[in-house]
Structures are given as C-alpha cells and as structure tokens.
Design a protein around this motif. Structure first.
Motif, PDB file in Angstrom:
ATOM      1  N   ILE A 151     -15.472 -31.565  71.768  1.00 44.90           N
ATOM      2  CA  ILE A 151     -15.578 -31.902  70.351  1.00 44.90           C
ATOM      3  C   ILE A 151     -14.742 -30.893  69.571  1.00 44.90           C
ATOM      4  CG2 ILE A 151     -17.187 -32.265  68.424  1.00 44.90           C
ATOM      5  CD1 ILE A 151     -17.921 -33.966  70.839  1.00 44.90           C
ATOM      6  N   ILE A 152     -13.898 -31.360  68.678  1.00 48.19           N
ATOM      7  CA  ILE A 152     -13.084 -30.444  67.869  1.00 48.19           C
ATOM      8  C   ILE A 152     -13.543 -30.502  66.404  1.00 48.19           C
ATOM      9  CG2 ILE A 152     -11.075 -30.452  69.377  1.00 48.19           C
ATOM     10  CD1 ILE A 152      -9.804 -32.511  67.488  1.00 48.19           C
ATOM     11  N   GLY A 159      -7.022 -36.400  58.584  1.00 48.17           N
ATOM     12  CA  GLY A 159      -6.081 -37.448  58.990  1.00 48.17           C
ATOM     13  C   GLY A 159      -6.118 -37.822  60.457  1.00 48.17           C
ATOM     14  N   ILE A 160      -7.089 -37.302  61.179  1.00 48.46           N
ATOM     15  CA  ILE A 160      -7.173 -37.629  62.609  1.00 48.46           C
ATOM     16  C   ILE A 160      -7.713 -39.048  62.770  1.00 48.46           C
ATOM     17  CG2 ILE A 160      -8.403 -37.108  64.766  1.00 48.46           C
ATOM     18  CD1 ILE A 160      -8.109 -34.199  64.156  1.00 48.46           C
ATOM     19  N   GLU A 178     -13.114 -40.610  69.526  1.00 46.68           N
ATOM     20  CA  GLU A 178     -14.181 -40.844  68.539  1.00 46.68           C
ATOM     21  C   GLU A 178     -13.875 -39.966  67.332  1.00 46.68           C
ATOM     22  OE1 GLU A 178     -18.441 -40.059  69.791  1.00 46.68           O
ATOM     23  OE2 GLU A 178     -18.166 -38.590  68.193  1.00 46.68           O
ATOM     24  N   THR A 179     -13.952 -40.542  66.157  1.00 45.83           N
ATOM     25  CA  THR A 179     -13.681 -39.737  64.963  1.00 45.83           C
ATOM     26  C   THR A 179     -14.882 -39.772  64.024  1.00 45.83           C
ATOM     27  OG1 THR A 179     -12.600 -41.660  64.004  1.00 45.83           O
ATOM     28  CG2 THR A 179     -11.166 -39.995  64.939  1.00 45.83           C
ATOM     29  N   ASN A 180     -15.173 -38.635  63.458  1.00 44.95           N
ATOM     30  CA  ASN A 180     -16.172 -38.527  62.397  1.00 44.95           C
ATOM     31  C   ASN A 180     -15.466 -37.873  61.216  1.00 44.95           C
ATOM     32  OD1 ASN A 180     -18.294 -39.275  64.321  1.00 44.95           O
ATOM     33  ND2 ASN A 180     -17.831 -37.280  65.191  1.00 44.95           N
ATOM     34  N   TYR A 181     -16.172 -37.690  60.118  1.00 44.02           N
ATOM     35  CA  TYR A 181     -15.509 -37.129  58.945  1.00 44.02           C
ATOM     36  C   TYR A 181     -15.037 -35.686  59.203  1.00 44.02           C
ATOM     37  CZ  TYR A 181     -14.494 -36.065  54.087  1.00 44.02           C
ATOM     38  OH  TYR A 181     -13.857 -35.709  52.926  1.00 44.02           O
ATOM     39  N   SER A 184     -14.198 -34.600  65.799  1.00 46.31           N
ATOM     40  CA  SER A 184     -13.686 -35.683  66.655  1.00 46.31           C
ATOM     41  C   SER A 184     -13.985 -35.355  68.107  1.00 46.31           C
ATOM     42  CB  SER A 184     -12.170 -35.817  66.508  1.00 46.31           C
ATOM     43  OG  SER A 184     -11.810 -35.937  65.184  1.00 46.31           O
ATOM     44  N   ARG A 185     -14.036 -36.415  68.921  1.00 45.34           N
ATOM     45  CA  ARG A 185     -14.235 -36.213  70.357  1.00 45.34           C
ATOM     46  C   ARG A 185     -12.916 -36.485  71.078  1.00 45.34           C
ATOM     47  NH1 ARG A 185     -18.552 -36.063  73.919  1.00 45.34           N
ATOM     48  NH2 ARG A 185     -20.002 -36.401  72.205  1.00 45.34           N
TER      49      ARG A 185
END
Lengths: 281, 170
Positions: A151-152, A159-160, A178-181, A184-185
């Motif tokens: 997870i980063i 913008g990811i 997977e992106t969250n606000y 990201s995964r």
C-alpha cells in the motif's frame, strides 16, 4: 435415535442463534451481514466504492501506525551495525566514487549515442515528460501467503489511477490495482495474479508470471527457446501499461527470474502518471 | 481487589488484542523468506481455541470486525474473512455445546473440520466472485501448516488460560 437427533438440532441451533453474556450478536445474524457486505463490495453498487475507499484510507493509516514498533526495532539493530561498520564503509565508498567517476565519462558518451539513436527511431517515449513521476512511501507491506501487494501513501488526490506502472530506481516493481483518495494498492510482479508482457535481451517475447514466490517465471516463450542464466528481462510495453525497456530482472540457472528489486524491501517507490494518459483503462 | 479486577480484564482481553493486532498490523505469521511453502493462518487458531475454551474473551462482533479489517489490509473483498471466521465460531460453539470436556486430540480433530469448512467457503467465494485466484497447492500448504501448528499454540494458549484467564465455564 430421536433423542440424538434432538441433541444435534439443539446444539446446531444454539451455535447459530445463541446470544447473551459477552455475545451481543448471534453467529447467524453476523453471517448474513457479512454476506450482504461481501456481495455489495463484489458487485460494486454505486455508493460502496467511495465507502470502501474511505475505509481503506483510514485502515491503511492505522496499520501504518500499528506497525511502527515492528519497523522501529529492526531499524535500530541495522543502524547500530551500520555505525560499527562506518570506517570500512567510508573506505569502500571512496574507492567506489573513483570507479564511478571513470564510468561517468563512459555514460555521457552512451547517453548521447542513445539520444541520437532514439531520434533516428523516433520512439514515442523519447519526449516523455518525466515531471509526471511521483514518489510515494510504502505504508503497508504485509506478507500475505496469497497476495503480494503493498500500500502506498498516494492516491487519486495526486492523480494516481488504476493500471499505472510502479517502479523503484527505474526498475519495474508492479502496477496500481486499487485506488483510494489518499492511498493505493500496488500489485507486485511476484503476485499470483500478475502477468506482464516482457522482452528478453535476445529479442524474444514472453509473459512474466508471478507464482506467489519471490521469483516469477517466464511463460509463452518461443518454441525451442532455451532459458540460460543471466538473460536480462525488460517490459515490452505491448500492453500499453509499462514503458518499453523498463528493466525487471535476470534469469537464474533454474529458469526463474530474479527481480532487480527485492519486493520485500520496498520503502519508497515511484508511480509513472504518463502511461495512464496514453492507455485506455 | 480492584487492582486484581483490572489485571483480570487486561488478561481476558489479551487474545482479542492479539487477534486485532495480527489483522491490522504488518506482522504476519508466514516464514516464506525462510521456508518458502510455510504459511500459517494464525487468526483461525486463536479464534477456535478461545471460542472453544472461553468464548467470553472472544465476542462474535469483535471477530466480525477483525475479519473486516483483515480484508481491507489484505485486499480481499469485504466480509470474506469475517465469514470464514464466523464459520470457525459456529463449529467451535457447536463442539462446545456438544462436549463437556475436551482434550488436545479432540480439539485438533474438530479444528480440522472447522478449518476445512471455513477454507472451502473462503476460497470458493474468492475464486467465483472476485478477480483473484489461488492454486490449490498454496491453499493446501496453508491448511497443512495451520493444522500442524495447532497443537503447539493449543499448549501455549492453554498455559495462558490456566495462568491468567481461568478455567472453562460450564
């Protein structure tokens, strides 16, 4: 016989429906709730995505904090041993600097030559805007037996988007799945579900397939192709996701690919925001 | 007296804290770096033991929540770990209702049943309803080592229970 059947049904019902004491919820009600949550998440009803994203962001940050002690103590040991080796390391680094000074001239020459050759080939990646590469910190690196991902700490706010390639020191490590606000995964190259098109330094094309182990394998190689030790593997870019020529790893004598970047030792990675603009996801 | 009561509360919440910590932190019980096929589902060992021996220390709601947290951290669809943990609770409670006194051997055998049921549900849901897929060998290794390690943790937890938590309620 009927008594035994009664016993069974009483124990069965009791296990499913029993409440009271510390148990405020029955197993059956929680099973139903879990099934509802599962299907809502899997079939992605409109409101579940932002809710899931919010939960992810919160939990990832709590995980990062909760894991602080496990990261802190190994770091102390490492720092202490580094301190003891500082003199020897200094001498070694001085020798290395001398070596690299000599190599730098060589690199300059090769760089110019490469630029000229790329101009001749007119590759679309020549004018790539490098300012669109962002640095991200690894928040969580939990070693799951089934999923190899990290997870980063950067998400859609920077913008990811899904599918973007992730690198470290210009070596490919995986892609965003997977992106969250705010997070990201990244699916790592050695994950069971990772498949990417690659090219070998001899020109052959193949698919690099993660096996859940530390070393992925090459699949769909040309017929009669013999894998030998020391073949360099690069991303072919045929999927439109990864930059062609991004180095990945080297084959070993067992035909597996030893990645240039150890997937278990990631602390910072870079995400290439350019690729997404070109691809269709 | 009051001090003792606080200490007892802390000891009683120990297993639950361990479960939450394993679910939410980076700490894992896999020694894949040392022995590549060694993977272990420690959470289900904790849940099964304590549901069987002292369900008061493992409330169903907490286990459900721990499962949800585990799904988020691992990247699984939400609710799937909770379901698998709830199956473990169900089998554990059933065995507890049907038996007065258990031994390590009987617990080991019933744990196998619970683990098989929970793993079948977990992996069949994952393989059929998500993009993730797992080879049977990986699942087999995970189940084998979890089962293999159960008696060791049974003894450790038993020792903890005798020393800090107290005997099983009848």
């Amino acid at each position: 016989m009927s008594v035994s059947r009664d016993d069974f049904s009483i124990a069965f019902r009791s296990a499913l429906l029993q409440r009271g004491g510390a148990q405020k919820f029955s197993v059956l009600s929680l099973i139903l709730l879990a099934l509802i949550i599962f299907f809502l998440d899997v079939y992605g009803v409109k409101f579940t995505k932002p809710v899931r994203g919010f939960i992810n962001d919160v939990v990832y940050r709590v995980t990062f904090l909760a894991s602080a002690p496990t990261r802190f103590f190994p770091e102390i040991g490492k720092d202490f041993s580094n301190f003891l080796n500082v003199k020897g390391e200094n001498e070694r680094l001085k020798a290395e600097i001398e070596k690299y000074k000599l190599l730098e001239l060589n690199v300059e020459f090769l760089k110019d030559e490469n630029k000229n050759l790329q101009k001749i080939l007119e590759t679309e990646y020549f004018n790539q805007n490098l300012s669109n590469i962002i640095l991200a910190k690894v928040l969580v690196d939990k070693n799951s037996p089934f999923l190899k991902s990290i997870i980063i700490n950067k998400g859609t706010s920077t913008g990811i988007l899904k599918g973007m390639p992730v690198t470290k020191d210009n070596y490919l490590v995986g892609r965003i799945v997977e992106t969250n606000y705010l997070s990201s995964r990244v699916l790592l190259l050695n994950d069971l579900n990772s498949r990417i098109p690659v090219t070998l330094n001899q020109g052959a094309q193949a698919i690099l397939s993660g096996g859940g182990t530390s070393k992925p394998v090459l699949e769909y190689l040309p017929e009669d192709f013999e894998i030998t030790e020391g073949i360099n593997i690069f991303a072919s870019g045929k999927d439109g996701i990864f930059t062609p020529g991004t180095p990945i790893g080297k084959t070993n004598n067992e035909g597996e690919v030893e990645l240039f970047i150890d997937p278990n030792q990631l602390s910072f990675v870079t995400v290439n925001l350019n690729i997404q603009e070109k691809g269709n996801f | 007296m009051a001090k003792n009561s606080i200490l007892n509360k802390i000891y009683n919440t120990g297993p639950l804290i361990l479960l939450y910590y394993l679910c939410i932190s980076e700490v894992d019980t896999n020694l894949e770096n040392v022995f590549e096929i060694f993977t272990l589902n420690f959470q289900i060992i904790i849940i099964y033991f304590w549901v069987l021996k002292k369900p008061e220390v493992m409330a169903n709601g907490h286990i459900f929540l721990a499962g949800l947290i585990n799904d988020v951290v691992m990247g699984f669809p939400l609710g799937i770990s909770s379901l698998s943990y709830l199956i473990i609770i169900f089998v554990g409670t059933y065995v507890r209702n049907k038996s007065v006194n258990t031994t390590i051997a009987s617990d080991w055998f019933t744990f196998l049943m619970a683990m098989v049921l929970s793993s079948i549900l977990f992996f069949s849901l994952l393989n059929n309803f998500s993009d993730l897929s797992f080879p049977l060998t990986k699942i087999g290794y995970n189940m084998f080592f979890t089962l293999f390690m159960f008696p060791i943790f049974w003894l450790l937890f038993n020792l903890y229970q005798i020393t800090f938590v107290g005997p099983r309620d009848v």
